[in-house]
Design a protein around this motif. Structure first.
Motif, PDB file in Angstrom:
ATOM      1  N   HIS A   1      -3.810   6.673   8.715  1.00 51.22           N
ATOM      2  CA  HIS A   1      -3.041   5.446   8.936  1.00 51.22           C
ATOM      3  C   HIS A   1      -3.842   4.172   8.660  1.00 51.22           C
ATOM      4  CE1 HIS A   1      -5.241   5.774  12.698  1.00 51.22           C
ATOM      5  NE2 HIS A   1      -5.008   4.483  12.877  1.00 51.22           N
ATOM      6  N   ASP A   2      -5.162   4.235   8.732  1.00 49.25           N
ATOM      7  CA  ASP A   2      -6.002   3.050   8.502  1.00 49.25           C
ATOM      8  C   ASP A   2      -6.336   2.834   7.021  1.00 49.25           C
ATOM      9  OD1 ASP A   2      -7.845   5.059   7.980  1.00 49.25           O
ATOM     10  OD2 ASP A   2      -9.278   4.422   9.514  1.00 49.25           O
ATOM     11  N   GLY A   3      -5.749   3.680   6.140  1.00 48.78           N
ATOM     12  CA  GLY A   3      -5.967   3.530   4.702  1.00 48.78           C
ATOM     13  C   GLY A   3      -7.112   4.345   4.146  1.00 48.78           C
ATOM     14  N   SER A   4      -7.854   5.033   4.994  1.00 42.28           N
ATOM     15  CA  SER A   4      -8.967   5.857   4.512  1.00 42.28           C
ATOM     16  C   SER A   4      -8.459   7.238   4.112  1.00 42.28           C
ATOM     17  CB  SER A   4     -10.046   5.989   5.592  1.00 42.28           C
ATOM     18  OG  SER A   4      -9.518   6.605   6.753  1.00 42.28           O
ATOM     19  N   VAL A   5      -9.107   7.832   3.123  1.00 46.98           N
ATOM     20  CA  VAL A   5      -8.784   9.185   2.664  1.00 46.98           C
ATOM     21  C   VAL A   5      -9.993  10.051   3.000  1.00 46.98           C
ATOM     22  CG1 VAL A   5      -8.125  10.636   0.724  1.00 46.98           C
ATOM     23  CG2 VAL A   5      -7.376   8.238   0.801  1.00 46.98           C
ATOM     24  N   TYR A   6      -9.767  11.062   3.849  1.00 44.25           N
ATOM     25  CA  TYR A   6     -10.871  11.894   4.342  1.00 44.25           C
ATOM     26  C   TYR A   6     -10.738  13.348   3.935  1.00 44.25           C
ATOM     27  CZ  TYR A   6     -13.706   8.870   7.283  1.00 44.25           C
ATOM     28  OH  TYR A   6     -14.589   7.919   7.719  1.00 44.25           O
ATOM     29  N   HIS A   7     -11.910  13.942   3.635  1.00 41.22           N
ATOM     30  CA  HIS A   7     -12.045  15.383   3.395  1.00 41.22           C
ATOM     31  C   HIS A   7     -13.459  15.771   3.809  1.00 41.22           C
ATOM     32  CE1 HIS A   7     -12.000  19.315   1.570  1.00 41.22           C
ATOM     33  NE2 HIS A   7     -13.036  18.996   0.814  1.00 41.22           N
ATOM     34  N   ASN A   8     -13.562  16.848   4.592  1.00 45.24           N
ATOM     35  CA  ASN A   8     -14.861  17.383   5.021  1.00 45.24           C
ATOM     36  C   ASN A   8     -15.689  16.315   5.752  1.00 45.24           C
ATOM     37  OD1 ASN A   8     -16.406  19.652   5.328  1.00 45.24           O
ATOM     38  ND2 ASN A   8     -17.406  19.474   3.337  1.00 45.24           N
ATOM     39  N   ASN A   9     -15.012  15.520   6.572  1.00 45.50           N
ATOM     40  CA  ASN A   9     -15.611  14.455   7.386  1.00 45.50           C
ATOM     41  C   ASN A   9     -16.304  13.378   6.538  1.00 45.50           C
ATOM     42  OD1 ASN A   9     -15.593  13.547  10.021  1.00 45.50           O
ATOM     43  ND2 ASN A   9     -17.705  14.172  10.376  1.00 45.50           N
ATOM     44  N   GLU A  10     -15.814  13.206   5.323  1.00 48.93           N
ATOM     45  CA  GLU A  10     -16.366  12.203   4.422  1.00 48.93           C
ATOM     46  C   GLU A  10     -15.222  11.346   3.867  1.00 48.93           C
ATOM     47  OE1 GLU A  10     -18.346  12.205  -0.032  1.00 48.93           O
ATOM     48  OE2 GLU A  10     -18.646  13.962   1.245  1.00 48.93           O
ATOM     49  N   GLU A  11     -15.429  10.025   3.890  1.00 54.28           N
ATOM     50  CA  GLU A  11     -14.424   9.140   3.308  1.00 54.28           C
ATOM     51  C   GLU A  11     -14.507   9.257   1.789  1.00 54.28           C
ATOM     52  OE1 GLU A  11     -13.536   4.443   3.013  1.00 54.28           O
ATOM     53  OE2 GLU A  11     -13.782   5.225   5.060  1.00 54.28           O
ATOM     54  N   LYS A  12     -13.426   9.757   1.172  1.00 52.31           N
ATOM     55  CA  LYS A  12     -13.385   9.985  -0.272  1.00 52.31           C
ATOM     56  C   LYS A  12     -12.883   8.762  -1.034  1.00 52.31           C
ATOM     57  CE  LYS A  12     -14.648  14.290  -0.648  1.00 52.31           C
ATOM     58  NZ  LYS A  12     -15.768  14.660  -1.508  1.00 52.31           N
ATOM     59  N   ASN A  13     -12.055   7.948  -0.385  1.00 52.22           N
ATOM     60  CA  ASN A  13     -11.504   6.759  -1.013  1.00 52.22           C
ATOM     61  C   ASN A  13     -10.831   5.936   0.076  1.00 52.22           C
ATOM     62  OD1 ASN A  13     -10.764   4.939  -3.060  1.00 52.22           O
ATOM     63  ND2 ASN A  13     -10.223   6.605  -4.453  1.00 52.22           N
ATOM     64  N   ARG A  14     -10.286   4.775  -0.313  1.00 52.90           N
ATOM     65  CA  ARG A  14      -9.628   3.902   0.656  1.00 52.90           C
ATOM     66  C   ARG A  14      -8.589   3.067  -0.070  1.00 52.90           C
ATOM     67  NH1 ARG A  14     -10.108   1.795   5.633  1.00 52.90           N
ATOM     68  NH2 ARG A  14     -11.885   3.066   6.232  1.00 52.90           N
ATOM     69  N   LEU A  15      -7.423   2.911   0.571  1.00 52.61           N
ATOM     70  CA  LEU A  15      -6.394   2.040   0.022  1.00 52.61           C
ATOM     71  C   LEU A  15      -6.898   0.590   0.042  1.00 52.61           C
ATOM     72  CD1 LEU A  15      -3.133   3.342   1.764  1.00 52.61           C
ATOM     73  CD2 LEU A  15      -3.871   3.771  -0.575  1.00 52.61           C
ATOM     74  N   PRO A  16      -6.424  -0.240  -0.881  1.00 52.57           N
ATOM     75  CA  PRO A  16      -6.768  -1.666  -0.806  1.00 52.57           C
ATOM     76  C   PRO A  16      -6.341  -2.241   0.552  1.00 52.57           C
ATOM     77  CG  PRO A  16      -5.636  -1.151  -2.869  1.00 52.57           C
ATOM     78  CD  PRO A  16      -5.562   0.076  -2.019  1.00 52.57           C
ATOM     79  N   ALA A  17      -7.112  -3.175   1.076  1.00 52.02           N
ATOM     80  CA  ALA A  17      -6.874  -3.719   2.420  1.00 52.02           C
ATOM     81  C   ALA A  17      -5.475  -4.295   2.588  1.00 52.02           C
ATOM     82  CB  ALA A  17      -7.922  -4.784   2.744  1.00 52.02           C
ATOM     83  N   ASN A  18      -4.911  -4.861   1.540  1.00 51.10           N
ATOM     84  CA  ASN A  18      -3.583  -5.454   1.645  1.00 51.10           C
ATOM     85  C   ASN A  18      -2.469  -4.438   1.387  1.00 51.10           C
ATOM     86  OD1 ASN A  18      -4.075  -5.105  -1.055  1.00 51.10           O
ATOM     87  ND2 ASN A  18      -3.268  -7.094  -1.684  1.00 51.10           N
ATOM     88  N   SER A  19      -2.796  -3.141   1.336  1.00 52.60           N
ATOM     89  CA  SER A  19      -1.814  -2.099   1.027  1.00 52.60           C
ATOM     90  C   SER A  19      -1.736  -1.022   2.099  1.00 52.60           C
ATOM     91  CB  SER A  19      -2.153  -1.455  -0.319  1.00 52.60           C
ATOM     92  OG  SER A  19      -2.081  -2.406  -1.349  1.00 52.60           O
ATOM     93  N   LEU A  20      -1.982  -1.366   3.341  1.00 56.96           N
ATOM     94  CA  LEU A  20      -1.884  -0.367   4.402  1.00 56.96           C
ATOM     95  C   LEU A  20      -0.411  -0.105   4.713  1.00 56.96           C
ATOM     96  CD1 LEU A  20      -4.707  -1.499   6.852  1.00 56.96           C
ATOM     97  CD2 LEU A  20      -4.791   0.216   5.034  1.00 56.96           C
ATOM     98  N   PRO A  21      -0.008   1.160   4.785  1.00 57.06           N
ATOM     99  CA  PRO A  21       1.394   1.478   5.075  1.00 57.06           C
ATOM    100  C   PRO A  21       1.829   0.954   6.435  1.00 57.06           C
ATOM    101  CG  PRO A  21       0.226   3.392   4.228  1.00 57.06           C
ATOM    102  CD  PRO A  21      -0.809   2.353   4.517  1.00 57.06           C
ATOM    103  N   GLN A  22       3.009   0.350   6.454  1.00 59.80           N
ATOM    104  CA  GLN A  22       3.595  -0.195   7.669  1.00 59.80           C
ATOM    105  C   GLN A  22       4.887   0.558   7.985  1.00 59.80           C
ATOM    106  OE1 GLN A  22       1.912  -2.697   9.336  1.00 59.80           O
ATOM    107  NE2 GLN A  22       0.370  -2.380   7.743  1.00 59.80           N
ATOM    108  N   GLU A  23       5.465   0.265   9.135  1.00 61.77           N
ATOM    109  CA  GLU A  23       6.740   0.862   9.512  1.00 61.77           C
ATOM    110  C   GLU A  23       7.784   0.595   8.425  1.00 61.77           C
ATOM    111  OE1 GLU A  23       9.566   0.080  13.262  1.00 61.77           O
ATOM    112  OE2 GLU A  23       7.536   0.764  13.752  1.00 61.77           O
ATOM    113  N   GLY A  24       8.481   1.654   7.996  1.00 64.86           N
ATOM    114  CA  GLY A  24       9.489   1.551   6.951  1.00 64.86           C
ATOM    115  C   GLY A  24       8.963   1.851   5.554  1.00 64.86           C
ATOM    116  N   ASP A  25       7.647   1.881   5.380  1.00 63.34           N
ATOM    117  CA  ASP A  25       7.068   2.167   4.067  1.00 63.34           C
ATOM    118  C   ASP A  25       7.141   3.647   3.735  1.00 63.34           C
ATOM    119  OD1 ASP A  25       6.431  -0.458   3.487  1.00 63.34           O
ATOM    120  OD2 ASP A  25       4.341  -0.292   4.137  1.00 63.34           O
TER     121      ASP A  25
END
Length: 196
Positions: free
Chosen positions: A104-128
Motif C-alpha cells: 500500500h505504501d508503493g513499495s514492491v517487495y520480494h525476499n524482504n528486499e525492496e525491488k522497486n517503488r511507485l512514483p511518490a505522486n502515484s500511490l493508490p488511493q480509495e477507488g483506484d
C-alpha cells in the motif's frame, strides 16, 4: 438393423441433438481453501477484508496474464503473485522468496528486499484500480490503466495472484471484465484446460 440404430441413439444421450454438453470452466476467484484464518472473502470470491492473505484459485500458466484489484477502503494491503508455500497468515507479504507484491505504501517487495517503488505522486488511493501483468519473468504495475514503469522480478516456480489486507483495508479482485483494457498481448487468467 432398426434395433441397433435405436440402441446407438439411446446410448448417445436423448437422441435428439447428438451433442454432448461441455463442462463449464470454473470462474477465477479468491480461493477460500487457501487463505489466512482471519480473512473474510465475500461477493462470490471477489472481495477480501479482515486480516491476512489469500491466493486465487488458478495459477498463472499462460505466458502473459493480467488481473486487477480495486481499493474499496484504504488500510494496509498488498497485491501481486505468490507460490503455494507463502504464509497467508502473516502480513505484509514480500518478506520471503514465496511472494512478490506491491504494498500500500508503493513499495514492491520480494525476499524482504525492496525491488522497486511507485512514483511518490502515484500511490493508490480509495477507488483506484491497480492492474498487474505477469509474464513468468516480470511483474508490471498499472494505476487506473496507466503503466507505472515499475517492473519487478525474482520469484520462481508456479505462482498465483495474491492479495493481503489488514487495518480495515477492503479490496475487490477483477479476474475478467476488467475496468481497464489489458496491455497488448496480455489477457485474463486461463485455467490450464483452457490453454490447450
Amino acid at each position: 438393423m432398426a434395433a441397433v440404430f435405436t440402441c446407438c441413439l439411446g446410448c448417445c444421450g436423448d437422441g435428439a441433438s447428438g451433442q454432448i454438453p461441455l463442462k463449464e470452466m470454473p470462474a477465477v476467484q479468491l480461493d477460500t481453501h487457501r487463505m489466512g484464518t482471519d480473512v473474510v472473502i465475500v461477493k462470490s470470491g471477489r472481495r477480501i477484508c479482515g486480516t491476512g492473505a489469500c491466493l486465487a484459485n488458478a495459477p498463472l500458466h499462460q505466458n502473459k496474464s493480467y488481473f486487477e484489484f480495486k481499493v474499496q477502503s484504504t488500510g494496509v494491503w498488498g497485491v501481486g503473485v505468490a507460490t503455494q508455500k507463502v504464509n497467508l497468515h502473516q502480513v505484509p507479504l514480500g518478506r520471503d522468496s514465496h511472494s512478490l507484491v506491491l504494498r500500500h505504501d508503493g513499495s514492491v517487495y520480494h525476499n524482504n528486499e525492496e525491488k522497486n517503488r511507485l512514483p511518490a505522486n502515484s500511490l493508490p488511493q480509495e477507488g483506484d484500480v491497480v492492474g498487474l501483468t505477469y509474464d513468468h519473468v516480470e511483474l508490471n504495475l498499472y494505476l487506473n490503466g496507466k503503466n507505472m514503469q515499475c517492473p519487478a522480478s525474482g520469484i520462481r516456480g508456479t505462482v498465483f495472484p495474491v492479495v493481503y489486507v489488514d487495518d480495515s483495508a477492503i479490496l475487490d479482485c477483477q479476474f475478467s471484465d476488467f475496468y481497464h483494457t489489458p496491455p497488448q498481448g496480455f489477457e485474463k487468467i486461463l485455467f490450464e484446460q483452457q490453454i490447450f
